[in-house]
Design an enzyme around this catalytic site. Structure first.
Site, PDB file in Angstrom:
ATOM      1  N   GLY A 182       0.488  -1.280   0.054  1.00  0.00           N
ATOM      2  CA  GLY A 182       0.015   0.008   0.098  1.00  0.00           C
ATOM      3  C   GLY A 182       0.883   1.337  -0.096  1.00  0.00           C
ATOM      4  N   SER A 183       0.906   1.960  -1.050  1.00  0.00           N
ATOM      5  CA  SER A 183       1.547   3.184  -0.972  1.00  0.00           C
ATOM      6  C   SER A 183       1.150   4.222  -2.161  1.00  0.00           C
ATOM      7  CB  SER A 183       3.031   2.770  -1.574  1.00  0.00           C
ATOM      8  OG  SER A 183       2.874   1.728  -2.351  1.00  0.00           O
TER       9      SER A 183
END
EC number: 4.1.1.65
Length: 214
Positions: A182-183
């Site tokens: 997640g980024s």
């Protein structure tokens, strides 16, 4: 670069191997629920680190998305690291369900790189562009224009992986790294560049055209 023609990114092998090993041990012990849980983690790790092939647009001046995800910011900003002034930024947020292998948005030479430690705020927030841990690449095109793209860690992400070094040549759509769990990736265009995505649009790394360099 790494992960060429690999269906699963090599960075995922330790996670997949660990969860698969634990699943096997738990199965041999007869612990059904925990076996099922670890099997789910094994399958999710394979899914998370998937590395599909992409068809890169043939349009010469097209800038493609460096990441799968959702556009969470489009607009002019002040960018002092590369452009020393006004630029146009497109930010793409990757959830844990998106492909996390990142691709070069344009062809050119890596002329500068940077890495800054920082916080791990929710990557969908715009202040993550400045406050979160991040690593950036400045790419110079064949006609001398520059493009900056920055991998930004998120709330869960704790590992930014970047393959190229200063002096390397990148091809548009080429795999150049990934971020775990997640980024976000920000792309900075020179002021006056044409952007072709809007807030809320979904992108596919290496395929979706997010703008053009004139």
């Amino acid at each position: 670069m790494k992960n060429h023609n690999q269906p699963v990114a090599v960075e995922g092998y330790p996670f997949i191997g660990l969860f698969a090993f634990v699943t096997l041990i738990l199965a041999l012990l007869g612990w059904g629920f925990l076996t099922f849980l670890c099997l789910c983690l094994t399958l999710f790790s394979v899914y998370f680190f998937r590395n599909p092939e992409r068809v890169v647009p043939s349009q010469d001046d097209a800038v493609v998305a460096p990441a799968d995800g959702k556009v969470v910011f489009v607009g002019p900003v002040q960018e002092e690291r590369c452009f020393k002034g006004e630029a146009v930024k497109v930010s793409i947020f990757m959830s844990v369900f998106n492909v996390h292998v990142n691709r070069a948005p344009f062809s050119g030479k890596v002329v500068d790189m940077f890495y800054n430690k920082g916080q791990f705020l929710n990557a969908s927030l715009d202040k993550a562009s400045l406050d979160n841990e991040q690593g950036g690449i400045v790419l110079e095109t064949a006609n001398g224009q520059r493009l900056l793209f920055v991998q930004i860690a998120g709330l869960i992400a704790r590992r930014i992986v970047t393959y190229p070094k200063v002096g390397d040549l990148l091809e548009k759509g080429e795999r150049y790294g990934l971020i775990r769990f997640g980024s976000r990736v920000d792309v900075y265009f020179p002021a006056g560049s044409e952007v072709s995505v809007r807030l809320g649009d979904r992108t596919v790394a290496g395929e979706t055209i997010i703008g053009t360099l004139r």
